[in-house]
Enzyme design. Structure first.
Site, mmCIF file in Angstrom:
data_model
loop_
_atom_site.group_PDB
_atom_site.id
_atom_site.type_symbol
_atom_site.label_atom_id
_atom_site.label_comp_id
_atom_site.label_asym_id
_atom_site.label_seq_id
_atom_site.Cartn_x
_atom_site.Cartn_y
_atom_site.Cartn_z
ATOM 1 N N LYS A 283 46.437 47.776 29.941
ATOM 2 C CA LYS A 283 47.077 47.631 31.254
ATOM 3 C C LYS A 283 48.526 47.123 31.161
ATOM 4 O O LYS A 283 49.315 47.360 32.061
ATOM 5 C CB LYS A 283 46.253 46.699 32.141
ATOM 6 N N ILE A 430 33.640 39.741 39.449
ATOM 7 C CA ILE A 430 34.199 41.105 39.349
ATOM 8 C C ILE A 430 33.527 41.943 38.258
ATOM 9 O O ILE A 430 33.795 43.123 38.127
ATOM 10 C CB ILE A 430 35.735 41.111 39.192
HETATM 11 P P1 NAP Z 1 41.015 40.337 29.563
HETATM 12 O O1 NAP Z 1 42.426 40.547 29.948
HETATM 13 O O2 NAP Z 1 40.569 40.604 28.181
HETATM 14 O O3 NAP Z 1 40.655 38.788 29.927
HETATM 15 C C1 NAP Z 1 39.427 38.234 29.548
HETATM 16 C C2 NAP Z 1 39.237 36.852 30.184
HETATM 17 O O4 NAP Z 1 37.916 36.414 29.830
HETATM 18 C C3 NAP Z 1 40.218 35.794 29.687
HETATM 19 O O5 NAP Z 1 40.433 34.858 30.706
HETATM 20 C C4 NAP Z 1 39.419 35.145 28.539
HETATM 21 O O6 NAP Z 1 39.783 33.817 28.279
HETATM 22 C C5 NAP Z 1 38.035 35.145 29.149
HETATM 23 N N1 NAP Z 1 37.001 35.039 28.142
HETATM 24 C C6 NAP Z 1 36.607 35.995 27.271
HETATM 25 N N2 NAP Z 1 35.610 35.537 26.496
HETATM 26 C C7 NAP Z 1 35.374 34.262 26.891
HETATM 27 C C8 NAP Z 1 34.446 33.260 26.483
HETATM 28 N N3 NAP Z 1 33.569 33.494 25.511
HETATM 29 N N4 NAP Z 1 34.454 32.071 27.118
HETATM 30 C C9 NAP Z 1 35.336 31.844 28.111
HETATM 31 N N5 NAP Z 1 36.235 32.749 28.554
HETATM 32 C C10 NAP Z 1 36.257 33.937 27.937
HETATM 33 O O7 NAP Z 1 40.033 41.194 30.495
HETATM 34 P P2 NAP Z 1 40.266 41.685 32.017
HETATM 35 O O8 NAP Z 1 40.930 43.001 32.040
HETATM 36 O O9 NAP Z 1 40.866 40.575 32.791
HETATM 37 O O10 NAP Z 1 38.738 41.933 32.478
HETATM 38 C C11 NAP Z 1 37.842 40.854 32.610
HETATM 39 C C12 NAP Z 1 36.535 41.310 33.232
HETATM 40 O O11 NAP Z 1 36.766 41.850 34.528
HETATM 41 C C13 NAP Z 1 35.830 42.412 32.453
HETATM 42 O O12 NAP Z 1 34.457 42.111 32.440
HETATM 43 C C14 NAP Z 1 36.084 43.657 33.275
HETATM 44 O O13 NAP Z 1 35.027 44.597 33.148
HETATM 45 C C15 NAP Z 1 36.129 43.101 34.680
HETATM 46 N N6 NAP Z 1 36.939 43.941 35.590
HETATM 47 C C16 NAP Z 1 36.318 44.450 36.702
HETATM 48 C C17 NAP Z 1 37.054 45.238 37.572
HETATM 49 C C18 NAP Z 1 36.372 45.794 38.796
HETATM 50 O O14 NAP Z 1 36.915 46.734 39.399
HETATM 51 N N7 NAP Z 1 35.236 45.285 39.199
HETATM 52 C C19 NAP Z 1 38.408 45.497 37.358
HETATM 53 C C20 NAP Z 1 39.016 44.944 36.221
HETATM 54 C C21 NAP Z 1 38.269 44.153 35.345
HETATM 55 P P3 NAP Z 1 40.908 33.485 27.169
HETATM 56 O O15 NAP Z 1 42.238 33.643 27.858
HETATM 57 O O16 NAP Z 1 40.617 32.075 26.784
HETATM 58 O O17 NAP Z 1 40.716 34.441 26.033
#
Ligand code: NAP
Length: 479
Positions: A283, A430
């Site tokens: 993204k 989400i």
């Molecule tokens: P991203 O940029 O990779 O961010 C991941 C987030 O999760 C960061 O805040 C990370 O924390 C945290 N995280 C990951 N593993 C963790 C753990 N073990 N313990 C605590 N925190 C943890 O991903 P993203 O694009 O934001 O997406 C995140 C989620 O949203 C995904 O599940 C995705 O499928 C969902 N999503 C849904 C939609 C929808 O339309 N419903 C749209 C977009 C995304 P750190 O900063 O500490 O690494």
């Protein structure tokens, strides 16, 4: 043509598979090597048991099949089988002129000359396909791409070898676009499964026919897709493809696994794609390839939608609107004035921006404090670490979960384990797989109002559809 690879161990079972998939297929491939030994003696009866043309294949172990017979025994089975009315017979590249070939030619059975490469794509792929076709046969290359630029190589074959009758298959997870867009690879057919893939990366005949309408793709069909890594879990094809059909738009939307975004743009140009969705981890990386970006992308710093505009690509962000739409009336009515946003990744950026833009007071909690601090600084809000979550119990109207904690298959994880809801909060997770995450289950038990990831997904997808097509997403679609 969509070709069902028959994986049954008896002829009757395979005839049943043809019947149950009849609406989705044009042709079937009888894999004699998957039949029980006794059944292999009756193979000639099979073409009369079904009402589709049949390809006769007795695949050797080295080509990914199960046949371990000597070459003499294998030929014997094929010779007997050719007593039946098969339409095609598959003969491997290295099998020189044999009685099987002579008999097939004498009976007017078309020969498919095949080679398999489970390691990669051979450097001489173009000349090899050309040579296989030289005697009027159909050339078949089943090879293994390992990157998006390998996928581009396979699509280019259609231009390089325009007049050659051929079947090009990219095996494994990278090859999936070549199976769906088989007609754009210049392939006369694509192999499909009954549900359980017989070869790596195979898609079901039902999905190819009813979701993608793969057999109707022409040079004029507009191509859209979603890029990511991983990407095949995405349900966006189920949003866009039925939408295109409902407005009678000759278009297809499919997933592309991407390892290098620059190479993907080459493929997008080659396929003359009209637009695509962007998911993890691209993204932000996608931004440097865009000629223009919308105001939201500029402010959020992340782009989930790319559209072809004259002479360039333009980036949009529909995540923020998709997120906001289900709770907008609660914000406008004053029911939501404050929010706790768990996570500081790409999705969180858009969500925090959306909430702040509507005047909601936000506190961001994240495992890595510096990432929360960065988003907080841009949006003028508070931030803290995840461990301090309980400090905020009972202080906010909305709790939004944006981390990947609790995502399939880790159903039993909750990033704010032990957090006690009062029941007053609106809780929005989400994650859309599973629909009911552990966090939402706990919020429901406390009597909170819930919102689901699938609501956001659908709303952002609908807006994306408008950007792709210029039409509102049609109502009443059965996805
Ligand atoms: P991203 O940029 O990779 O961010 C991941 C987030 O999760 C960061 O805040 C990370 O924390 C945290 N995280 C990951 N593993 C963790 C753990 N073990 N313990 C605590 N925190 C943890 O991903 P993203 O694009 O934001 O997406 C995140 C989620 O949203 C995904 O599940 C995705 O499928 C969902 N999503 C849904 C939609 C929808 O339309 N419903 C749209 C977009 C995304 P750190 O900063 O500490 O690494």
């Amino acid at each position: 043509m969509i070709c069902l690879t028959l994986s049954g161990s008896t002829l009757e079972e395979n005839a049943g598979l043809v019947r149950s998939n009849r609406d989705y297929i044009d042709i079937a491939e009888l894999r004699v090597d998957l039949l029980d030994e006794e059944e292999q003696k009756r193979v000639s009866l099979f073409p009369a048991m079904v009402d589709v043309p049949v390809i006769l294949t007795l695949r050797r172990i080295q080509d990914g099949g199960r046949c371990s017979l000597s070459e003499r025994q294998r030929r014997h089975i094929l010779m007997e089988a050719l007593e039946g009315e098969f339409a095609y017979v598959d003969i491997e590249e290295d099998i020189k002129r044999t009685e099987v070939e002579s008999k097939a030619r004498a009976k007017g059975v078309r020969i498919i000359r095949s080679f398999h490469d489970f390691e990669g794509i051979p450097e001489d792929i173009y000349s090899r396909i050309y040579r296989l076709s030289e005697r009027g046969d159909i050339a078949k290359a089943a090879v293994t791409p390992h990157s998006i630029s390998d996928v581009l190589t396979l699509f280019r074959i259609s231009d390089e070898l325009k007049d050659v009758e051929k079947i090009i298959i990219g095996m494994g997870e990278w090859g999936i676009p070549t199976r769906i867009l088989y007609r754009r690879c210049g392939s006369m057919l694509t192999f499909a499964s009954d549900g359980d893939a017989v070869a790596p990366g195979q898609i079901s005949a039902k999905e190819l026919k009813t979701l993608y309408h793969a057999d109707r793709v022409t040079d004029r069909t507009a191509i859209y897709g979603i890029i990511g890594n991983p990407v095949y879990h995405s349900t966006s094809p189920q949003i866009h493809n039925p939408g295109f059909r409902a407005i009678n738009y000759d278009a297809i939307y499919l997933p592309f696994l991407v390892d290098n975004i620059r190479s993907f743009f080459s493929l997008a140009e080659y396929l003359r794609m009209r637009g695509f969705s962007v998911t993890i981890p691209y993204k932000t990386q996608v931004l440097m390839f865009l000629g223009r970006i919308s105001r939201e992308v500029k402010q959020i710093g992340s782009c989930n939608t790319v559209v072809r505009v004259p002479g360039m690509w333009k980036g949009f962000n529909t995540d923020y609107y998709g997120f906001l739409s289900p709770i907008l009336k609660d914000i406008d009515s004053g029911r939501i004035k404050s929010a706790l946003v768990i996570g500081a990744g790409g999705a969180s950026k858009a969500i925090v921006w959306a909430l702040r833009n509507r005047g909601v007071k936000v506190t961001i909690l994240n495992r890595t404090l510096s990432r929360a601090a960065d988003i907080a600084a841009l949006n003028l809000c508070e931030f803290d670490t995840l461990e301090n979550a309980r400090k905020y119990e009972g202080t906010v109207d909305l709790v939004v979960q944006t981390t990947s904690v609790g995502l399939y298959p880790d159903f039993d994880l909750n990033p704010i384990e032990g957090f006690r809801f009062t029941g007053h909060e609106i809780v929005y997770d989400i994650i859309y797989k599973p629909r009911m995450t552990k966090l939402l289950t706990e919020a429901a038990a406390a009597g909170c109002t819930l919102h689901y990831g699938e609501e956001m997904l659908l709303e952002q997808g609908k807006l994306q559809f408008e950007m792709f097509t210029g039409y509102h997403y049609p109502k009443g679609i059965d996805r």
